[in-house]
Design an enzyme around this catalytic site. Structure first.
Site, PDB file in Angstrom:
ATOM      1  N   GLY A   1       4.584   0.282  -2.051  1.00  0.00           N
ATOM      2  CA  GLY A   1       4.447  -0.195  -3.422  1.00  0.00           C
ATOM      3  C   GLY A   1       5.784  -0.346  -4.110  1.00  0.00           C
ATOM      4  O   GLY A   1       6.063  -1.361  -4.754  1.00  0.00           O
TER       5      GLY A   1
ATOM      6  N   HIS B   1      -7.570   7.344  -0.019  1.00  0.00           N
ATOM      7  CA  HIS B   1      -6.326   6.577  -0.102  1.00  0.00           C
ATOM      8  C   HIS B   1      -6.271   5.437   0.920  1.00  0.00           C
ATOM      9  O   HIS B   1      -5.692   4.390   0.638  1.00  0.00           O
ATOM     10  CB  HIS B   1      -5.145   7.518   0.097  1.00  0.00           C
ATOM     11  CG  HIS B   1      -3.811   6.880  -0.091  1.00  0.00           C
ATOM     12  ND1 HIS B   1      -3.475   6.168  -1.221  1.00  0.00           N
ATOM     13  CD2 HIS B   1      -2.705   6.838   0.737  1.00  0.00           C
ATOM     14  CE1 HIS B   1      -2.225   5.723  -1.112  1.00  0.00           C
ATOM     15  NE2 HIS B   1      -1.746   6.109   0.064  1.00  0.00           N
TER      16      HIS B   1
ATOM     17  N   HIS C   1       0.853  -1.191   0.000  1.00  0.00           N
ATOM     18  CA  HIS C   1       0.000   0.000   0.000  1.00  0.00           C
ATOM     19  C   HIS C   1       0.888   1.239   0.000  1.00  0.00           C
ATOM     20  O   HIS C   1       1.822   1.350   0.796  1.00  0.00           O
ATOM     21  CB  HIS C   1      -0.907   0.020   1.232  1.00  0.00           C
ATOM     22  CG  HIS C   1      -1.721   1.287   1.363  1.00  0.00           C
ATOM     23  ND1 HIS C   1      -1.644   2.121   2.457  1.00  0.00           N
ATOM     24  CD2 HIS C   1      -2.621   1.854   0.523  1.00  0.00           C
ATOM     25  CE1 HIS C   1      -2.464   3.141   2.287  1.00  0.00           C
ATOM     26  NE2 HIS C   1      -3.069   3.007   1.133  1.00  0.00           N
ATOM     27  N   SER C   2       0.614   2.154  -0.928  1.00  0.00           N
ATOM     28  CA  SER C   2       1.235   3.468  -0.954  1.00  0.00           C
ATOM     29  C   SER C   2       2.756   3.358  -1.003  1.00  0.00           C
ATOM     30  O   SER C   2       3.308   2.767  -1.922  1.00  0.00           O
ATOM     31  CB  SER C   2       0.754   4.263   0.263  1.00  0.00           C
ATOM     32  OG  SER C   2       1.001   5.638   0.094  1.00  0.00           O
ATOM     33  N   GLN C   3       3.471   3.906   0.007  1.00  0.00           N
ATOM     34  CA  GLN C   3       4.926   3.919   0.000  1.00  0.00           C
ATOM     35  C   GLN C   3       5.522   2.533  -0.227  1.00  0.00           C
ATOM     36  O   GLN C   3       6.522   2.384  -0.923  1.00  0.00           O
ATOM     37  CB  GLN C   3       5.451   4.469   1.323  1.00  0.00           C
ATOM     38  CG  GLN C   3       6.969   4.512   1.426  1.00  0.00           C
ATOM     39  CD  GLN C   3       7.454   4.387   2.859  1.00  0.00           C
ATOM     40  OE1 GLN C   3       6.832   3.716   3.682  1.00  0.00           O
ATOM     41  NE2 GLN C   3       8.565   5.048   3.164  1.00  0.00           N
TER      42      GLN C   3
END
Length: 386
Positions: free
Chosen positions: A219, A361, A215-217
């Site tokens: 990734g 998000h 998830h997010s960072q």
């Protein structure tokens, strides 16, 4: 692996998807969960053997009836811990329990230097923590921040956000306060990239083939794990992964300098294997589309043709899941296009295309969290990974 039985306390309640807003005395085990425990992967002694650094804490949940040989590994993003996948701030079951209920063995890994993995400033460098107003504007209530000083309101899709489970999504709202209480300090992405890749590879070497859910960072760190152990990564589910390719997101979707190269290897700061081989990322030719697909989207960067193939990442399928109202709504399609151009079997799944509107998000915590997990489950079932 050390088993933990006698389910009591906040951590076990969270693993079961019970609310932790009030004190928990004891909880009976879920009939779907056969075992729960913790261990550490990676790490080495430093400072002459006085400390250990680089280790990652892992919580595992195994189902009573395992339907899949392949396991799921969840890695949270910046400022987050595995709490994100255990339960929502308003007490609904988290993704971990939902997937265990469907017969998946689940492993949740705190990034090194984060959460239960431990933090050492000498080893990891300074850490930062985002203030409440940033968290509210970015994640929980972006629709409520009006233009200031002549600047436009957030990103265009922010006005669609309406699925945060609390009343206001701001400090003082009990659900926001629960979420903000879970936020922790994070080290810089450059430090974390190698640490997470090394720990993730060590985890796969211990548990065997798995799907990496980022998830997010995290990734970008998932791509690095796939690069390191493509033989053990069965698939990657990238939930709104860090992006877009090459450069950070420009305003209003982000605050990056549009002229500063932040991901020289296209998707990462760490090396990726391309075919034909690429010795220096400066040789990775790139072009930007002349105009965005729509006014509310960024202009995507891609490789100049003929494009090099991502030799290791193309060995397994990728799903990119994105919500409707997140700041990622402006650029996650660029990441999907980059992967596809580089020969990676990539499916971009937009929640809005499945009737799930208004999520931001932190979509694993919002009102459609269960439905989002179902989209992932359906995609995984269609890949026939076992």
């Amino acid at each position: 692996m050390a088993s933990i039985r006698g389910w009591c306390g906040l951590a076990m309640a969270a693993a079961l998807g019970l609310s932790t807003a009030a004190p928990v005395q004891a909880a009976a085990p879920s009939p779907a969960i056969a075992d729960v425990g913790t261990f550490f992967v990676g790490g080495h002694y430093a400072e002459g053997g006085k400390v250990m650094t680089g280790q990652a804490h892992v919580l595992y949940l195994t189902p009573a009836k395992r339907r899949h040989k392949t396991a799921l590994v969840f890695i949270p993003g910046a400022g987050q811990t595995i709490t994100n996948f255990l339960s929502t701030p308003d007490g609904r079951p988290g993704w971990a329990k939902q997937f265990v209920d469907q017969g998946w063995a689940v492993y949740l890994m705190d990034q090194p230097g984060r959460g239960a993995s431990g933090y050492d400033e000498k080893a990891y460098g300074p850490a930062t923590r985002q203030p409440p107003d940033f968290v509210a504007k970015r994640f929980t209530a972006p629709q409520d921040f009006p233009p200031q000083d002549g600047q436009p309101q957030g990103w265009p899709q922010a006005r669609l956000h309406d699925q945060w489970p609390g009343t206001t999504g701001k400090p003082g709202d009990p659900i926001f306060d629960q979420f903000y209480a879970s936020q922790v300090s994070s080290t810089g992405g450059g430090v974390s990239a190698k640490l997470v890749a090394d720990a993730g590879a060590a985890l796969l070497e211990r548990i065997g083939p798995a799907v990496i859910v980022t998830h997010s960072q995290s990734g970008a760190f998932g791509w690095a794990i796939g690069e390191a152990r493509p033989d053990l990564v069965k698939a990657i589910v990238a939930v709104e992964p860090s992006g877009p390719p090459f450069f950070g997101a420009p305003p209003p979707w982000g605050d990056s300098d549009p002229d500063k190269l932040s991901r020289p290897w296209g998707l990462t700061t760490t090396p990726l294997t391309y075919d034909p081989p690429l010795a220096d990322p400066a040789d990775l030719a790139r072009v930007q589309e002349a105009a965005p697909e729509r006014p509310d989207l960024v202009r995507c960067w891609r490789q100049a043709e003929p494009a090099r193939r991502l030799a290791n990442l193309s060995r397994f399928p990728v799903m990119i899941l994105m919500s409707e109202a997140s700041y990622h709504a402006g650029y996650d399609h660029c990441t999907a296009r980059y992967l596809t151009q580089a020969g990676v079997k990539t499916d971009l799944v937009r929640m809005a295309d499945h009737g799930l509107h208004g999520d931001g998000h932190m979509l694993m915590l919002e009102k459609h969290s269960a439905e989002a997990a179902k989209l992932i489950e359906t995609w995984l079932d269609g890949r026939k990974l076992d």
